[in-house]
Design a protein around this motif. Structure first.
Motif, PDB file in Angstrom:
ATOM      1  N   THR A 261      -8.365   4.772  -9.418  1.00 53.07           N
ATOM      2  CA  THR A 261      -7.024   4.192  -9.220  1.00 53.07           C
ATOM      3  C   THR A 261      -6.967   3.411  -7.904  1.00 53.07           C
ATOM      4  O   THR A 261      -6.274   2.399  -7.803  1.00 53.07           O
ATOM      5  CB  THR A 261      -5.919   5.276  -9.217  1.00 53.07           C
TER       6      THR A 261
ATOM      7  N   GLN B  43       2.291   1.716  -3.383  1.00 55.59           N
ATOM      8  CA  GLN B  43       1.272   2.222  -4.327  1.00 55.59           C
ATOM      9  C   GLN B  43       1.037   3.711  -4.109  1.00 55.59           C
ATOM     10  O   GLN B  43       0.937   4.484  -5.069  1.00 55.59           O
ATOM     11  CB  GLN B  43      -0.039   1.448  -4.135  1.00 55.59           C
TER      12      GLN B  43
ATOM     13  N   SER C  64      -5.770  -0.282  -7.615  1.00 60.84           N
ATOM     14  CA  SER C  64      -4.638  -0.614  -6.740  1.00 60.84           C
ATOM     15  C   SER C  64      -5.034  -1.680  -5.722  1.00 60.84           C
ATOM     16  O   SER C  64      -4.269  -2.597  -5.431  1.00 60.84           O
ATOM     17  CB  SER C  64      -4.151   0.627  -5.983  1.00 60.84           C
TER      18      SER C  64
ATOM     19  N   GLY D 189      -0.810   5.649  -6.570  1.00 64.39           N
ATOM     20  CA  GLY D 189      -1.735   4.545  -6.849  1.00 64.39           C
ATOM     21  C   GLY D 189      -3.112   4.745  -6.259  1.00 64.39           C
ATOM     22  O   GLY D 189      -4.058   4.058  -6.651  1.00 64.39           O
ATOM     23  N   ASN D 190      -3.247   5.663  -5.318  1.00 66.79           N
ATOM     24  CA  ASN D 190      -4.556   5.920  -4.712  1.00 66.79           C
ATOM     25  C   ASN D 190      -4.979   7.372  -4.958  1.00 66.79           C
ATOM     26  O   ASN D 190      -5.491   8.052  -4.078  1.00 66.79           O
ATOM     27  CB  ASN D 190      -4.511   5.604  -3.209  1.00 66.79           C
TER      28      ASN D 190
ATOM     29  N   SER E 239       0.827  -1.204   0.000  1.00 65.51           N
ATOM     30  CA  SER E 239       0.000   0.000   0.000  1.00 65.51           C
ATOM     31  C   SER E 239       0.871   1.268   0.000  1.00 65.51           C
ATOM     32  O   SER E 239       0.584   2.221  -0.734  1.00 65.51           O
ATOM     33  CB  SER E 239      -0.912  -0.058   1.227  1.00 65.51           C
TER      34      SER E 239
END
Lengths: 257, 285
Positions: free
Chosen positions: A187, A176, A191, A181-182, A173
């Motif tokens: 997204t 990401q 992710s 990624g978030n 996490s």
């Protein structure tokens, strides 16, 4: 580390005999559920609070926080028992909405409070056990109570793997996040899906590696391990017996009333 | 005296992908009892595969492994017996530690040997004391640092009293303090007469610690010899992506500059080299 898990490792009651704690928690829980008595529930809440906060050394704020989590659910679900929508107002309270009343009786109010307190007292018994007893000690108690080996071994491995997979998911996490990624909902969903699939693959790989490591130590189908024993103290047994007898008397009294 | 090697590998072949490529490709080696052997080579050269073969986890599809002159018996009973003698400590302790309790974790191996609970308890306590695990013995394994996890994983094996201990990159991902601690434990093992096989990329440590170095390349033994023989062979080192240990590089450089006499024995550690330099200083005075 998960907070509850961390708390039990730092509890001052950690080294108390696990069977004593388990017996205390389960008997007290049983009396709470069977008696449904307000007095008994309040007594159990107070005693468990003292044991967990004063004797166990768990910070009061943490204990209160954990008690409020089920409390919110309890209040919401008990509302259905307490509040009625009726054409005629009941004795405790009544709010008129058009030709209907949002109303409740003293009996249902009493029943609702009784339910909340009984449930809270029961939860406090489980909190007492989980805040003061590491999982491995609980598993050794289950073993002594002849819980099937397969179940206990599965619980042991699952408990260990929760932390391993949490660590992996946390690092995935973070990585990401580092690469945006978030950034938005789309997204984030993508992710999360990617993380879930990687976690599954890693869990499979880890389980294979763990099996190899266990085989390397002559694993032959049974997880044979030693448990650390903390011998029971007669003073503690006396107070547990005393309290449980008191609860038994209260339970009988509440049923005969 | 021609002693039977404690471990012998004869022309081993092992593959993970149906013979498309070989992790072990005609691997042959003999290891004598009580030796400290460092296995070195690039990633994927076959070190971990060979270690898993030694413990009977991987079974080579061709070739034979011998323990004390007897070929490996891959029956259930044979493997249990073998694994009680050949212990392996995995590179990632999280792949090895299955229990949340340090005490339970360490007791697992010895109980599998059929030892009584009382004796196992005594042994576990001894190994906890010996490896300085006492300060964190009550912590759950998931709350331990990398170094502590490594200590526990070594204790896991040590408690079983094996004849051979295999350490797969014991210092991987450890800070210098824990690396020193793990190295200290490894030194204790060798003092106890246990044969130690260790894979490492640390050429300086290998030069100082090992009795023998095995250089691996593409699943084969490229060179097997004393640390000084191996680390002075630059061609072999280059093939295995290794550098010469710093102490040898420095010695060579000082010899080239005429500061040190090239006829001096090759130093295996910095303190020996320091001694050479100190001697020049004393003579010049």
């Amino acid at each position: 580390m998960i907070t509850i898990d961390m708390l039990c490792y730092y509890s001052k009651l950690r080294y108390m005999n696990a069977m004593e704690k388990f017996t205390y928690a389960m008997l007290t829980l049983l009396f709470c559920v069977v008696s449904r008595s307000l007095v008994l529930a309040i007594l159990v809440l107070i005693v468990n609070g003292i044991l967990t906060v004063n004797k166990g050394g768990i910070p009061f704020s943490r204990y209160r926080h954990y008690l409020t989590i089920p409390l919110a659910f309890l209040i919401l679900s008990t509302l259905a028992v307490i509040v009625n929508i009726s054409r005629t107002p009941l004795d405790a309270f009544a709010f008129q909405i058009g030709s209907y009343y949002l109303t409740g009786s003293y009996a249902s109010l009493y029943k609702g409070i009784q339910m909340i307190l009984t449930a809270l007292a029961s939860v406090s018994c489980l909190y007492f056990l989980s805040f003061n007893t590491p999982m491995t000690d609980i598993l050794s108690v289950l073993k002594k109570l002849h819980c099937p080996d397969l179940l206990v071994e599965l619980m042991l491995l699952i408990y260990r793997y929760i932390f391993l997979l949490l660590d992996i998911s946390f690092s995935i996490s973070v990585s990401q996040d580092c690469r945006l990624g978030n950034r938005d909902f789309r997204t984030s969903m993508k992710s999360f899906g990617a993380m879930a699939s990687v976690l599954l693959i890693r869990a499979m790989a880890k389980s294979g590696a763990l099996y190899d490591a266990m085989e390397a130590r002559c694993y032959d189908g049974r997880l044979l391990v030693l448990d650390e024993q903390y011998s029971p103290k007669s003073r503690e047994i006396f107070w547990i017996a005393f309290f449980e007898i008191l609860l038994l008397i209260l339970t009988i009294w509440s049923k005969l009333r | 005296m021609n002693e039977t090697p404690i471990l012998k590998a004869e022309n081993l072949y092992y593959t993970y992908d149906n013979e498309k490529s070989h992790s072990l490709n005609g691997f042959s080696l003999e290891i004598s009892q009580g030796k400290k052997v460092a296995f070195m080579g690039a990633n994927g050269s076959g070190k971990s595969t060979f270690f898993l073969c030694c413990n009977g986890i991987n079974r080579p599809y061709k070739g034979t492994l011998y323990y004390r002159g007897k070929p490996y018996d891959y029956s259930r009973k044979g493997l249990l017996e073998l694994r009680s003698k050949v212990g392996i400590i995995f590179q990632d302790p999280d792949s090895q530690l299955f229990s949340a309790s340090v005490y339970q974790e360490i007791s697992f191996g010895i109980l599998n040997l059929g030892v009584s609970a009382e004796e196992a308890q005594k042994e576990v306590e001894q190994v906890i004391e010996k490896l300085e695990i006492t300060p964190f013995r009550h912590k759950p394994t998931h709350a331990l640092s990398g170094g502590q996890k490594k200590q526990v994983s070594i204790a896991d094996i040590l408690v079983m009293h094996p004849d051979i201990i295999i350490l797969d990159e014991p210092a991987a991902a450890l800070d210098p303090k824990h690396t020193v601690l793990v190295n200290k434990i490894v030194n204790q093992l060798t003092q106890d007469g246990i044969t130690v096989l260790m894979s490492t990329h640390d050429v300086n440590y290998a030069l100082e610690w090992a009795d023998e170095i095995v250089l691996l390349h593409k699943g084969q033994v490229l060179m097997h010899g004393s640390p000084l023989d191996v680390f002075t062979n630059k061609e072999m080192l280059e093939q295995t992506n290794l550098e010469q240990p710093a102490v040898l590089q420095l010695f060579e450089s000082l010899c080239k500059k005429g500061i040190l006499d090239a006829s001096l024995p090759l130093p295996r550690n910095l303190s020996t080299l320091e001694g050479y330099i100190e001697n020049i200083h004393t003579i010049s005075k």
